[in-house]
Design an enzyme around this catalytic site. Structure first.
Site: not given
Length: 310
Positions: A99, A177
């Site tokens: 991430t 995301k």
């Protein structure tokens, strides 16, 4: 000789994804595993078979054509790639699943391409249990030819569905995301509030969980509910620690403010994350949101043996 692959990072997600690559990916050669703590990759290689652990990232990258990575946070990605970018990486495909912010993804992509490599940003959606079951959602972004090289190892191997962003800039995957992060954290908030409301109304946890399971048979609501009611948020090592969640959420919140987007539910969730950090410290799990909601509602942060529903 077939395609040789490496996986960097043996956290909960990395272990799950690499295991599925070995067991379902029909690999031509053993999967190379690397982790900062070498003993972890040795144990994992022994557990899953079809793989070999190496103790240097240089060896892991040199011997492979496709290098997957799923690392703890953006700082870990920067540290590992600082070493990789000093190597000869021409024609190697890097599939980055960690991430990251869109800007960090863009910068890393440019650095890899400048050195002759190929780059696919592929954040994944789902928690480690779904990862072990091969039920993640993958969102690969980058050049179509690069994504084509990894496509055989996606649906049916490490994930149940693919959001294909072929020929989109890798930063688009990171943006997706981030939007998903808002959805996930606010879902945790909603489930936490409903759990507390049910408990203070006199409902048994099992009744509320039956409702969630019926309404959302597949998805995060039931998963988070089980995590809350099991006490995982304070009893176990965090799956995602609060500090990491706060760091990412600060970026997302700042970007939303710059765009003129109101994220009021997300703001409440971030406040509960801060309260959970104050109570549990930086090693607490993000499901500590539930503990913060409990405190605000006159309940103890932790579930205890005197709670008849546990």
């Amino acid at each position: 000789m077939g395609t040789r692959m490496t996986f960097l990072g043996m956290g909960n997600m990395g272990k799950a994804i690499s295991q599925n690559l070995v067991t379902k990916g029909n690999l031509d050669q053993p999967l190379i595993l690397w982790n900062r703590t070498h003993s972890i990759s040795i144990i994992h290689a022994e557990a899953i078979g079809g793989s070999v652990a190496v103790d240097s990232v240089q060896e892991a990258v040199t011997k492979s054509d496709i290098i997957w990575s799923c690392l703890a946070d953006q700082e870990a990605v920067a540290s590992v790639f600082d070493t990789i970018l000093k190597m000869d990486i021409k024609q190697k495909v890097f599939v980055e699943c960690s991430t990251m912010t869109p800007q960090a993804t863009t910068d890393l992509c440019h650095s890899v391409i400048q050195r002759g490599g190929e780059f696919v940003a592929m954040p994944v959606f789902g928690e480690p249990g779904l990862a072990r079951a091969g039920k993640l959602i993958c969102a690969p972004a980058g050049k179509a030819l690069s994504i084509a090289r990894i496509n055989p190892y996606l649906k049916g191997v490490i994930c149940r569905d693919v959001i294909n962003l072929s020929d989109e800039k890798p930063a688009k995957a990171s943006l997706l995301k981030n939007v998903g992060n808002v959805l996930i954290l606010t879902t945790m908030e909603t489930v936490s509030e409903c759990h507390v409301l049910a408990e203070k109304s006199g409902l048994r946890v099992e009744i509320f969980q039956d409702l969630l399971q019926s309404m959302f048979p597949i998805g995060p609501h039931s998963i988070y509910s089980r995590g809350l009611s099991s006490g995982r948020y304070f009893r176990e090592q965090p799956i995602v620690n609060i500090d990491s969640a706060l760091s990412l959420s600060a970026h997302i919140s700042s970007n939303a403010e710059r765009l003129g987007v109101s994220l009021k539910a997300y703001d409440v969730t971030r406040e509960h994350l801060r309260k959970a950090k104050k109570y549990a410290g930086g090693n607490g799990d993000i499901l500590g949101i539930y503990g913060a909601v409990r405190l605000e509602s006159g309940l103890p942060y932790e579930l205890n043996d005197h709670n008849p529903d546990v």
